[in-house]
Design an enzyme around this catalytic site. Structure first.
Site, mmCIF file in Angstrom:
data_model
loop_
_atom_site.group_PDB
_atom_site.id
_atom_site.type_symbol
_atom_site.label_atom_id
_atom_site.label_comp_id
_atom_site.label_asym_id
_atom_site.label_seq_id
_atom_site.Cartn_x
_atom_site.Cartn_y
_atom_site.Cartn_z
ATOM 1 N N ASN A 116 -6.341 -2.612 2.901
ATOM 2 C CA ASN A 116 -6.241 -4.061 3.081
ATOM 3 C C ASN A 116 -7.615 -4.643 3.386
ATOM 4 O O ASN A 116 -8.380 -4.064 4.162
ATOM 5 C CB ASN A 116 -5.291 -4.405 4.233
ATOM 6 C CG ASN A 116 -3.836 -4.379 3.807
ATOM 7 O OD1 ASN A 116 -3.528 -4.233 2.635
ATOM 8 N ND2 ASN A 116 -2.943 -4.522 4.765
ATOM 9 N N ARG A 134 0.821 -1.215 0.000
ATOM 10 C CA ARG A 134 0.000 0.000 0.000
ATOM 11 C C ARG A 134 0.854 1.265 0.000
ATOM 12 O O ARG A 134 0.537 2.237 -0.671
ATOM 13 C CB ARG A 134 -0.949 0.005 1.198
ATOM 14 C CG ARG A 134 -2.097 -0.979 1.100
ATOM 15 C CD ARG A 134 -2.893 -1.021 2.377
ATOM 16 N NE ARG A 134 -2.049 -1.411 3.502
ATOM 17 C CZ ARG A 134 -2.373 -1.274 4.780
ATOM 18 N NH1 ARG A 134 -3.531 -0.722 5.095
ATOM 19 N NH2 ARG A 134 -1.559 -1.671 5.735
#
Length: 518
Positions: free
Chosen positions: A427, A409
């Site tokens: 997530n 990320r």
């Protein structure tokens, strides 16, 4: 029970965009957001309120372009001068000015702190009950106690306002009957009329008044304006219930409407019903004339009490003016059509941007994040990043493979920022990563190829495309990271702490044994 989610609210101000402004910053945010969407520059400033010594970020902000700049305080623009704020905001001064201009106002008098309770009661008997008690410096209905019918209740009210609420200077007025309206005026036009109905509950024959208040408060929390305007069982509510022969534990019959207050302030639990189109033009004209009675007061709120059962010339009384009115109820009324006051104000101060009214309505900035440096007092001024008007495509990617726990990320965010893309990476519980992205078509398509590659430790199996039609927040953020870290820390601390203590004890014992042997 009213349905507090109104399909007539403005579509470019969805509730998810308002989440960080549901408190008393709603006025500032909606005006700044409208200007920002038109491409104007927004800067928020630190502000210390001298009277209360409170640091109140988010209220004071500047809107500017290449040629001019205007500083706002909540919904009050700079064309409402300081003199107008003093004259319009002071209940005694405004009453005198309006009375001189032939504007109907209730008969009343100021009683400074040196005036005794007996003198106030004597004046009440002179003008006749019922009366209204108001603190000179109060706002949003705080300390206002209307419909006082006798000496004992007035004495009790004075003790409450002066003693518990700490307002020394009081105003006593003749109580006028009717319904209360907040009228928003801009120059020669009435932009909105709101009927404010005192706080009340409707019985169901099962729940007590206290329980009904709790149910209604839970509904009010769904409305961005009413989120923190809940009904408290305070001095006034207890006295109103007592006068009706009720207590908070009483159970009203089905469909019985029980009023909890006699004043109708939204901040104290009142209902908001928009009725601009139904309001008589002669009363709109009176509101315009009222505001024009105060010099340099081009826009603001006029509070009017109207009793339609009386002859026309006796129906209306101006009870208060507001140089800094709350506009949230006009944007999110409980009933009726929302009125776009922010757009009208930006039209007024920046008329050259009228063609961009409600432009880029799917874009917004995170108000809470913008204010963080001011809240933390690490900056005195914060300028919001320019509105990303280049948005041509927005889409959501579901990335599967080895993409969690390896910095995927963060890697994605860095690339998104480099390409001036907006969105988020999150997530998911199933091991995938959701990436919502918005920007120019070629940049979004190129970004997908980057997501397929990922950082060195990543192994991307598939990228599924999904629609993403929700409002777009400026910038790119990582979602879910804080929650995951917090859980991880908790697990580490509970499992490793005993082992660490045991190891230290073993070392101490070992050291003692070695000393004995030596």
């Amino acid at each position: 029970m009213n349905n507090l989610t109104n399909e007539k609210w403005l579509p470019h101000l969805p509730t998810e965009v308002m989440l960080d402004a549901r408190d008393n910053k709603l006025c500032s945010y909606t005006i700044a957001l409208e200007a920002w969407r038109r491409g104007l520059k927004i800067t928020f400033h630190s502000r210390l309120v001298k009277k209360t010594k409170q640091h109140l970020p988010g209220f004071l902000f500047t809107i500017s372009d290449d040629e001019k700049s205007f500083r706002f305080y909540k919904a009050r623009g700079p064309r409402v001068t300081k003199k107008a704020v003093v004259q319009g905001g002071n209940k005694i001064i405004s009453k005198e000015l309006l009375d001189e201009k032939g504007i109907p106002v209730p008969k009343g008098q100021l009683f400074p702190k040196e005036k005794s309770v007996d003198e106030i009661i004597a004046f009440a008997n002179e003008i006749g009950y019922p009366v209204v008690l108001k603190p000179l410096g109060g706002d949003q209905g705080k300390g206002v106690i209307p419909n006082i019918h006798d000496d004992d209740y007035l004495n009790e009210a004075i003790q409450h306002v002066r003693g518990q609420l700490k307002y020394s200077n009081l105003i006593l007025e003749k109580h006028v009957t009717g319904e209360e309206y907040r009228i928003y005026v801009l120059e020669d036009e009435v932009l909105a009329v709101l009927n404010r109905i005192p706080a009340h509950v409707i019985g169901d024959g099962k729940n007590s008044i206290k329980q009904l208040i709790k149910i209604k408060n839970n509904e009010r929390k769904k409305n961005p304006r009413l989120y923190n305007c809940l009904i408290d069982i305070d001095f006034e509510v207890k006295n109103v219930l007592k006068s009706l022969g009720y207590t908070p534990e009483s159970i009203p019959s089905a469909n019985e409407k029980v009023f909890l207050r006699t004043k109708s302030n939204i901040s104290k639990g009142g209902d908001s019903v928009e009725m601009t189109d139904e309001f008589p033009q002669r009363l709109k004209d009176l509101a315009v004339r009222t505001l024009k009675s105060i010099p340099d007061f081009p826009h603001g709120g006029v509070d009017m009490m109207v009793d339609f059962s009386l002859p026309e010339e006796q129906q209306a009384h101006i009870i208060e003016l507001s140089p800094t009115p709350q506009i949230g109820s006009l944007l999110f009324p409980m009933e009726g059509q929302a009125r776009d006051i922010p757009a009208a104000l930006i039209d007024y101060y920046f008329p050259e941007t009228k063609s961009k009214r409600n432009a880029n309505s799917h874009l917004y900035f995170n108000f809470k994040d913008v204010l963080k440096p001011i809240v933390n007092q690490t900056a005195e001024d914060v300028t919001v990043v320019s509105c990303p008007t280049h948005i041509e495509k927005q889409i959501k990617y579901i990335v599967s493979g080895r993409v969690q726990g390896i910095g995927y990320r963060k890697w994605v965010r860095k690339r998104a920022i480099q390409k001036h893309l907006n969105g988020y990476a999150r997530n998911e519980k199933d091991g995938t990563v959701t990436i919502a992205i918005a920007g120019k078509i070629e940049d979004v398509d190129a970004f997908k190829r980057l997501c397929k590659r990922g950082p060195k430790k990543a192994k991307v199996n598939t990228i599924e495309e999904q629609e993403w039609n929700t409002p777009i927040k400026a910038g790119f953020e990582i979602l879910g990271a804080k929650k995951k870290v917090a859980k991880s820390k908790k697990k580490v601390s509970t499992k490793k702490t005993p082992m660490k203590r045991k190891t230290i004890m073993q070392r101490i014992v070992g050291k003692i044994k070695r000393m004995i042997k030596a």
